[in-house]
Design an enzyme around this catalytic site. Structure first.
Site, PDB file in Angstrom:
ATOM      1  N   SER A 176       0.881  -1.443   0.172  1.00 30.28           N
ATOM      2  CA  SER A 176      -0.315  -0.094   0.523  1.00 30.28           C
ATOM      3  C   SER A 176       1.147   1.219   0.260  1.00 30.28           C
ATOM      4  CB  SER A 176      -0.766   0.252   0.848  1.00 30.28           C
ATOM      5  OG  SER A 176      -1.502  -0.464   1.544  1.00 30.28           O
TER       6      SER A 176
ATOM      7  N   ASP B 195       8.664  -8.528  10.412  1.00 25.82           N
ATOM      8  CA  ASP B 195       9.203  -9.869  10.131  1.00 25.82           C
ATOM      9  C   ASP B 195       8.276 -10.299  11.901  1.00 25.82           C
ATOM     10  OD1 ASP B 195       9.806 -12.755  10.621  1.00 25.82           O
ATOM     11  OD2 ASP B 195      12.101 -12.185   9.806  1.00 25.82           O
TER      12      ASP B 195
ATOM     13  N   ASP C 132       8.874 -16.335  13.285  1.00 28.15           N
ATOM     14  CA  ASP C 132      10.457 -17.059  13.734  1.00 28.15           C
ATOM     15  C   ASP C 132       9.441 -18.792  13.037  1.00 28.15           C
ATOM     16  OD1 ASP C 132      11.914 -14.986  13.135  1.00 28.15           O
ATOM     17  OD2 ASP C 132      11.692 -15.162  15.193  1.00 28.15           O
TER      18      ASP C 132
END
Length: 798
Positions: free
Chosen positions: A249, A321, A324
């Protein structure tokens, strides 16, 4: 013969009459009176020229009940697809081909998390956001009970079950999953690291590079609150998903110091997979004390993007992030246990049952460690890397979602502080919350719970689950998250790129784009001080990529011109490319195919075809291209299995030769005929459109657009060897709003506001969208009523 012809004529007439009657019956009516169970007072819904409902009610309960009813009427099948993806029940509805997707979502834990989040939501008590959600759900179910269902249900021979708060959280779970880049990227990066080594990774942008563009941060002391540190083959599957994926976006908010009106100017265009219908449903709600124009996900009562008369809220993907993968060490004495340091932890299991249409149900086991579910059984990419269990540790599933409360609070906020408080409730997915208001404030928050990782952990390579030092270490406080409040630059902007370091100096890792869009936005905004919704349109519609012309100049420097004397004029044309993607240009047609073959010849021999294709579909390809091609000691150039040591020039020249040969065969030997528009296909696919001839009925075909990679008007496609580029994602709306006159704000959707195939609003905005035009977001009551193309009055049941 005459009697036969007469009979056939009557039969055809009756068939046409029946078809017209069916279409009339299926077409949503935009005029009349409807009784609605549970309504306390009459509510009016005025429909504007584009079928956007403007709901006028006397209470919050009535307003959200009306919204639920009208949202279901226009988007019920879309809601069905979204909730079934998130709840892992696609196979029950669409058949056995979807079993693997259901298994994947159950293993990942989204249906389980939806149950937990729904329970926590209910246990909060009768909060204002719960009451509003309950009213919306009642409105949805009131429409379902009417039994005038969309034609898709008839074709599938199905009926919808009642809508629930658990379904609502399933939809939020699916939305969160679509942001989870780790599932596509981390197995690939781990494969590269293990099979090829660090030298190969150095040629890529696994993490953000210094030359990429960072979002500036600005922390205000006025919004500080005490917040203590606390402890605490996928691509193939995704192609089958019957719901669009949220992918990126742009948004920017300009302060009054840089606008013609002296007031804040707000812009947002969310990048989402194109589909029919498009993802956003626009609706305007008015009841005493509340006025809000919102963009809604199917099944969600509150606008994720929208504005009142005093504030506007938008979003982009943070791209942090937040997932994991822990490769576990099994206890040699017990395969149902893992070892972490000197400690032993059990592997637990739970049974999941998948109902399958036309077949017996399937029971399967999901095994979990202390880190999360073991993904090997549902991910070919992971199982190919190791026989050891690999667990998914994902921020989203660590605690119940408070997204509904957060969005409700943002819709109803009365101050900058209230928006900040609401943003702090979002733990996942990571969102950039963009804000502007009538008082002149502008702001951006990176909203997410950011985990503290050990320095030993590479966030994109599988973690050694047995190492005690590599375990999750808690969370950074929200006040440390990247943000910018009323900066001296006079604007805030986000375009899925890396935020600058947080207050504590930490660069949080993520799947960020290189910032080329952000850089264009930044340079453009700071070039003027008289912006308004008219002159800012050219930026929102811009298809320029400034990086690719520099890259093509570098490629041309490596070309052995004597080998391409017949193509001198074509190569000369490339030297003059400015990075635009206009439909009559030929440079993009050559560049993207040349880039593809350069990457293919370099990487496919090391990765294999499947992994190379996966690489092309990740963020990593986009932000690695320049670094990869200009990197002096790039080991990827040398081909495996040949005696010679291939150089960068060898690969680039071979790729150019193949490119010119293929384009000559594809579009003719005269390069002047290689217009970009001939290589671009733009279609909005419907969930049933994969089955012919239903594609002719449900899919929405549009004229070619200026497809590009990383221009502000990002109209993305997958790089491929065919040289035909299907635009897969782009702006799911384009909003421009000036607080100098909120009632003159504008937007556009890619198709239309209705998901009913027989509605005149199914695709009535597609030409506006492809031609770069806009239409009004009406909020003035008098104007709405004067221009209304229909009015439905909802009445309480006696």
């Amino acid at each position: 013969m005459k009697k036969l012809l007469s009979f056939l004529g009557i039969l055809i007439f009756l068939l046409i009459l029946g078809l017209l009657g069916f279409v009339f019956w299926q077409s949503p009516k935009y005029q009349g009176e409807i009784t609605l169970e549970g309504l306390s007072q009459p509510a009016d819904i005025h429909f504007d020229k584009y079928g956007i409902p403007h709901i006028y009610a006397q209470s919050e309960d009535d307003a959200y009940r009306a919204l639920g009813y009208i949202h279901a009427r226009e988007r019920l099948f879309q809601l069905e697809m979204m909730r079934r993806v998130g709840s892992g029940t696609l196979a029950e509805f669409l058949g056995p081909d979807l079993v693997d997707i259901d298994k994947f979502f159950h293993t990942l834990g989204i249906p389980k998390h939806a149950k937990e989040s729904a329970a926590a939501f209910v246990n909060q008590g009768e909060t204002s956001w719960k009451k509003a959600a309950d009213s919306y759900i009642a409105g949805v179910n009131a429409f379902i009970l009417e039994d005038q269902l969309p034609v898709e249900y008839l074709l599938l021979g199905e009926k919808p079950r009642p809508y629930t708060v658990e379904d609502m959280h399933s939809i939020i779970g699916y939305m969160s999953f679509t942001f989870a880049m780790a599932l596509k990227t981390d197995p690939l990066v781990t494969k590269m690291a293990r099979e090829l080594g660090s030298e190969y990774l150095k040629a890529l942008s696994v993490q953000t590079l210094p030359e990429h563009h960072f979002i500036p941060v600005n922390y205000p002391d006025s919004l500080l609150k005490e917040n203590l540190l606390v402890s605490s083959q996928l691509s193939e599957l995704l192609e089958k998903l019957p719901a669009p994926i949220l992918q990126g976006s742009n948004s920017w908010v300009i302060s009054g110091s840089r606008t013609k009106s002296g007031k804040v100017l707000f812009a947002n265009d969310t990048h989402i997979g194109f589909a029919a219908p498009s993802v956003w449903f626009e609706a305007h709600l008015e009841y005493p004390g509340f006025s809000f124009y919102g963009n809604h996900l199917a099944g969600v009562p509150f606008g994720l993007v929208g504005h009142s008369r005093r504030h506007s809220v938008g979003l982009t993907m943070f791209e942090n992030d937040d997932q994991d993968f822990f490769q576990e060490k099994l206890n040699p004495a017990n395969p149902n246990e893992i070892v972490i340091g000197d400690s032993i932890f059990p592997i637990t299991s739970r049974k999941e049952i998948i109902q399958v249409k036309g077949q017996a149900s399937i029971e399967f086991e999901v095994r979990e460690t202390v880190h999360g579910p073991i993904m090997n059984p549902v991910s070919k990419e992971i199982s190919a890397l190791t026989n050891n269990p690999v667990s998914s540790w994902w921020v989203f599933t660590q605690e119940p979602s408070k997204a509904l409360e957060a969005i409700y609070r943002m819709n109803h906020a009365q101050s900058l502080q209230e928006i900040a408080d609401a943003a702090s409730l979002i733990h996942a997915p990571g969102l950039n919350i963009m804000y502007g208001d009538a008082e002149g404030n502008i702001a951006w928050w990176a909203a997410a719970k950011l985990p503290i990782r050990s320095d030993k952990v590479h966030s994109k390579i599988f973690v050694d689950g047995s190492d005690p030092e590599s375990q999750p270490k808690g969370w950074y406080p929200f006040t440390e998250n990247p943000q910018s409040i009323n900066p001296s630059s006079g604007f805030v902007a986000s375009a899925n790129n890396q935020p600058d370091s947080s207050r504590n100096g930490h660069f949080f890792p993520g799947y960020y784009y290189p910032g080329e869009r952000w850089n264009r936005i930044s340079k453009t905004i700071t070039s003027k001080e008289d912006w308004d919704t008219e002159n800012i349109r050219s930026l929102q519609l811009e298809s320029i990529n400034e990086t690719y012309p520099k890259l093509i100049q570098f490629l041309l420097e490596e070309v052995r011109r004597d080998d391409f004397q017949d193509w001198n004029s074509a190569l000369e044309m490339l030297t003059k490319w400015t990075g635009e993607h206009q439909l009559n240009m030929r440079s993009p047609t050559i560049f993207y195919k040349w880039l593809y073959h350069t990457l293919r010849l370099s990487m496919e021999d090391e990765l294999g075809k499947d992994a190379f294709k996966a690489y092309l579909e990740t963020f990593m390809m986009v932000r690695s291209n320049s670094h990869f091609i200009t990197f002096e000691n790039n080991p990827w150039w040398d081909k495996k299995g040949t005696d010679a040591i291939e150089s960068r020039a060898d690969i680039i020249n071979e790729a150019l030769k193949i490119t010119l040969e293929e384009l000559s065969s594809q579009f003719g030997k005269n390069y002047e005929e290689w217009e970009w528009k001939k290589a671009v296909v733009f279609e909005h696919p419907h969930p049933l459109g994969s089955q012919k001839p239903l594609d002719k009925i449900f899919n929405v075909k549009s004229d070619p657009v200026e497809a590009n990679e990383e221009a502000v008007n990002k109209l993305a496609f997958d790089l491929n060897g065919e040289g035909i580029y299907k635009v897969t994602s782009g702006p799911a709306m384009r909003i421009l709003l000036d607080f100098g006159n909120v009632e003159e704000s504008i937007s556009v959707l890619p198709t239309g506001n209705s998901g009913n195939r027989f509605s005149k609003h199914y695709a009535d905005q597609k030409e506006l969208f492809t031609k770069g035009k806009y239409r009004s977001q009406l909020m003035n009551e008098q104007e709405i009523k004067e221009k209304a193309k229909g009015k439905i009055t909802l009445l309480p049941k006696p």
